[in-house]
Design an enzyme around this catalytic site. Structure first.
Site, PDB file in Angstrom:
ATOM      1  N   THR A 197       4.425  21.734 -25.525  1.00 26.62           N
ATOM      2  CA  THR A 197       3.714  20.723 -24.950  1.00 26.62           C
ATOM      3  C   THR A 197       3.943  19.453 -25.580  1.00 26.62           C
ATOM      4  OG1 THR A 197       1.932  19.983 -23.553  1.00 26.62           O
ATOM      5  CG2 THR A 197       1.378  21.427 -25.729  1.00 26.62           C
ATOM      6  N   LYS A 235       8.497  18.463 -26.236  1.00 27.95           N
ATOM      7  CA  LYS A 235       9.329  19.325 -25.137  1.00 27.95           C
ATOM      8  C   LYS A 235      10.750  18.645 -25.312  1.00 27.95           C
ATOM      9  CE  LYS A 235       5.889  19.669 -21.494  1.00 27.95           C
ATOM     10  NZ  LYS A 235       5.613  19.787 -20.182  1.00 27.95           N
ATOM     11  N   ASP A 268       8.369  24.192 -15.959  1.00 24.95           N
ATOM     12  CA  ASP A 268       7.484  23.049 -15.297  1.00 24.95           C
ATOM     13  C   ASP A 268       8.258  22.609 -13.983  1.00 24.95           C
ATOM     14  OD1 ASP A 268       5.757  22.444 -17.417  1.00 24.95           O
ATOM     15  OD2 ASP A 268       7.123  21.068 -18.278  1.00 24.95           O
ATOM     16  N   GLY A 316       6.153   7.016 -12.922  1.00 28.17           N
ATOM     17  CA  GLY A 316       6.350   7.385 -14.406  1.00 28.17           C
ATOM     18  C   GLY A 316       7.958   7.804 -14.514  1.00 28.17           C
ATOM     19  N   GLY A 376       9.122  12.719 -19.765  1.00 28.76           N
ATOM     20  CA  GLY A 376       9.273  14.044 -19.632  1.00 28.76           C
ATOM     21  C   GLY A 376       8.954  14.858 -18.353  1.00 28.76           C
ATOM     22  N   ARG A 414       6.159   1.707 -15.406  1.00 26.46           N
ATOM     23  CA  ARG A 414       5.798   0.492 -16.073  1.00 26.46           C
ATOM     24  C   ARG A 414       7.067  -0.313 -16.832  1.00 26.46           C
ATOM     25  NH1 ARG A 414       1.546   1.554 -20.690  1.00 26.46           N
ATOM     26  NH2 ARG A 414       3.101   2.899 -21.287  1.00 26.46           N
ATOM     27  N   THR A 415       7.771   0.623 -17.635  1.00 28.80           N
ATOM     28  CA  THR A 415       8.982   0.017 -18.512  1.00 28.80           C
ATOM     29  C   THR A 415      10.095   0.320 -17.556  1.00 28.80           C
ATOM     30  OG1 THR A 415       7.767   0.921 -20.579  1.00 28.80           O
ATOM     31  CG2 THR A 415       9.942   0.268 -20.639  1.00 28.80           C
ATOM     32  N   THR A 467       2.762  10.121 -14.701  1.00 30.51           N
ATOM     33  CA  THR A 467       2.264   9.310 -15.501  1.00 30.51           C
ATOM     34  C   THR A 467       1.017  10.020 -16.118  1.00 30.51           C
ATOM     35  OG1 THR A 467       0.658   7.567 -14.691  1.00 30.51           O
ATOM     36  CG2 THR A 467       3.019   7.250 -14.532  1.00 30.51           C
ATOM     37  N   MET A 501      -5.824  10.261 -16.632  1.00 31.01           N
ATOM     38  CA  MET A 501      -6.270  11.298 -17.376  1.00 31.01           C
ATOM     39  C   MET A 501      -7.657  11.161 -18.102  1.00 31.01           C
ATOM     40  SD  MET A 501      -3.758  13.416 -20.132  1.00 31.01           S
ATOM     41  CE  MET A 501      -2.415  13.533 -19.043  1.00 31.01           C
ATOM     42  N   LEU A 505       0.258  15.261 -11.220  1.00 29.84           N
ATOM     43  CA  LEU A 505       0.285  16.156 -12.296  1.00 29.84           C
ATOM     44  C   LEU A 505      -0.851  16.364 -13.332  1.00 29.84           C
ATOM     45  CD1 LEU A 505       4.178  15.878 -13.141  1.00 29.84           C
ATOM     46  CD2 LEU A 505       3.170  17.017 -11.168  1.00 29.84           C
TER      47      LEU A 505
HETATM   48  P1  ATR Z   1       5.114  13.101 -20.349  1.00 37.51           P
HETATM   49  O1  ATR Z   1       6.159  14.009 -21.408  1.00 37.51           O
HETATM   50  O2  ATR Z   1       3.976  14.039 -20.261  1.00 37.51           O
HETATM   51  O3  ATR Z   1       5.720  12.643 -19.117  1.00 37.51           O
HETATM   52  P2  ATR Z   1       5.461  10.572 -21.544  1.00 37.51           P
HETATM   53  O4  ATR Z   1       7.045  10.887 -21.986  1.00 37.51           O
HETATM   54  O5  ATR Z   1       4.831   9.864 -22.933  1.00 37.51           O
HETATM   55  O6  ATR Z   1       4.591  11.725 -21.332  1.00 37.51           O
HETATM   56  O7  ATR Z   1       5.479   9.773 -20.592  1.00 37.51           O
HETATM   57  C1  ATR Z   1       4.377   8.987 -19.964  1.00 37.51           C
HETATM   58  C2  ATR Z   1       4.589   8.196 -18.584  1.00 37.51           C
HETATM   59  O8  ATR Z   1       3.679   7.807 -18.253  1.00 37.51           O
HETATM   60  C3  ATR Z   1       5.653   7.154 -18.982  1.00 37.51           C
HETATM   61  O9  ATR Z   1       6.367   7.000 -17.779  1.00 37.51           O
HETATM   62  C4  ATR Z   1       4.872   5.743 -19.180  1.00 37.51           C
HETATM   63  O10 ATR Z   1       5.430   4.777 -18.775  1.00 37.51           O
HETATM   64  P3  ATR Z   1       6.385   3.921 -19.918  1.00 37.51           P
HETATM   65  O11 ATR Z   1       7.637   4.429 -19.744  1.00 37.51           O
HETATM   66  O12 ATR Z   1       6.369   2.435 -19.624  1.00 37.51           O
HETATM   67  O13 ATR Z   1       5.894   4.141 -21.432  1.00 37.51           O
HETATM   68  C5  ATR Z   1       3.695   6.093 -18.372  1.00 37.51           C
HETATM   69  N1  ATR Z   1       2.382   5.689 -18.587  1.00 37.51           N
HETATM   70  C6  ATR Z   1       1.456   5.861 -19.727  1.00 37.51           C
HETATM   71  N2  ATR Z   1       0.516   5.101 -19.917  1.00 37.51           N
HETATM   72  C7  ATR Z   1       0.396   4.542 -18.752  1.00 37.51           C
HETATM   73  C8  ATR Z   1      -0.239   3.204 -18.478  1.00 37.51           C
HETATM   74  N3  ATR Z   1      -1.243   2.767 -19.137  1.00 37.51           N
HETATM   75  N4  ATR Z   1       0.481   2.589 -17.370  1.00 37.51           N
HETATM   76  C9  ATR Z   1       1.630   2.832 -16.658  1.00 37.51           C
HETATM   77  N5  ATR Z   1       2.182   3.755 -16.993  1.00 37.51           N
HETATM   78  C10 ATR Z   1       1.841   4.661 -18.052  1.00 37.51           C
END
Ligand code: ATR
Length: 276
Positions: free
Chosen positions: A64, A68, A104, A128, A131, A153-154, A188, A192, A215
């Site tokens: 996890t 991953k 997944d 989002g 991963g 966001r990005t 995203t 959480m 998710l």
């Molecule tokens: P996972 O493997 O669980 O998907 P991750 O690779 O860290 O975790 O991805 C987290 C996602 O949540 C990303 O798309 C992140 O956006 P960025 O690419 O801009 O970083 C998104 N995310 C996390 N916190 C966020 C926030 N406060 N607002 C908007 N998007 C968020």
């Protein structure tokens, strides 16, 4: 006495993982001589953890956050699905070889089948680009979604994913142009625990005629799902996918058919109680 096999999950942090409860429950139902532990593994220890698991004769591991993607280069073989997704969440150890797969994506699909949400012919809008998003995009493509739109966001992360999977980058505003029955997935981490009052989608973008899937499973009813329910939309929470991805992982390790559907309600009740 029958030899007890060891399974587990590696991640960091890991103390809040629900997987040990899920697998111990299923092992008991199927009279399997398996124990399942949560192992806290920091990133710098990841290669040693895989080598150590082989040396100790561990049968299987879930992987996890945050490992991953990074774990892939330490494995001996990775199947097609995990290669296409670009992430491994399940490792099977066989004759000193570590074999990676991803449950997944099939877990996501099985849960939606169980909840009677059809992806075929639908537009799927993914919030989002991490991963988790990769597994959902793969799943939605293979389930016959007509279009996949990624909003993040990005922007650069969304663009990378769109390129990898031949999907589209989208703006939040485009949600108002989706058609009735289309699906919005939050992949995203927004909402959480402990940030339970946040939603990845502003209130004005919720529509009664769309399906909203989260998710995130802690809390079970996220702000995102609350807003969707308030407007009368169909929702699917993250706990079901957790159950199905775990059951499919156990199938990989045991080669048995694990009927998660049969234990779904009992498992939900158990996991809800164990939620940190
Ligand atoms: P996972 O493997 O669980 O998907 P991750 O690779 O860290 O975790 O991805 C987290 C996602 O949540 C990303 O798309 C992140 O956006 P960025 O690419 O801009 O970083 C998104 N995310 C996390 N916190 C966020 C926030 N406060 N607002 C908007 N998007 C968020």
């Amino acid at each position: 006495m029958k030899h007890t096999k060891i399974l587990g999950v590696i991640g960091y942090p890991i103390s809040h993982s629900l997987s040990p409860y899920l697998h111990e429950f299923l092992a008991a139902k199927y009279l399997l001589s398996y124990h399942y532990y949560a192992f806290e593994v920091r990133s710098d220890n990841l290669p040693a953890a895989i080598t150590g698991a082989k040396a100790l004769g561990i049968s299987g591991l879930n992987v996890t956050v945050p490992h991953k993607q990074r774990v892939m280069k330490h494995l001996d073989d990775i199947d097609e699905i995990a290669t296409e997704i670009g992430a491994v969440n399940t490792i099977r150890f066989e004759y000193d070889r570590a074999l990676g797969t991803n449950t997944d994506a099939p877990g996501f699909v099985k849960n939606l089948e169980f909840r009677k949400v059809e992806l075929r012919g639908r537009n799927v809008f993914i919030l989002g680009a991490g991963g988790a998003a990769r597994a959902v995009i793969y799943a939605a493509k293979n389930a016959g979604a007509s279009a996949i739109k990624i909003c993040n966001r990005t922007l650069a992360h969304a663009q990378q994913l769109a390129q990898d999977f031949d999907a589209e980058v989208a703006l939040l505003e485009q949600i108002s142009q989706l058609s009735s029955g289309d699906v919005v997935v939050n992949s995203t981490s927004v909402g959480m625990s402990p940030n339970m009052h946040n939603s990845p989608l502003p209130e004005e973008f919720f529509r009664r005629d769309l399906v909203y899937i989260d998710l995130v499973y802690n809390p079970i009813k996220t702000r995102f799902l609350q807003l969707a329910e308030m407007i009368g939309a169909k929702t699917v929470d993250g706990l079901g996918m957790l159950i199905f991805q775990g059951a499919i992982a156990l199938e990989h390790w045991t080669e048995l058919e694990i009927e998660a559907e049969k234990w779904y309600d009992e498992l939900r009740e158990l996991l809800a109680k164990k939620m940190p």
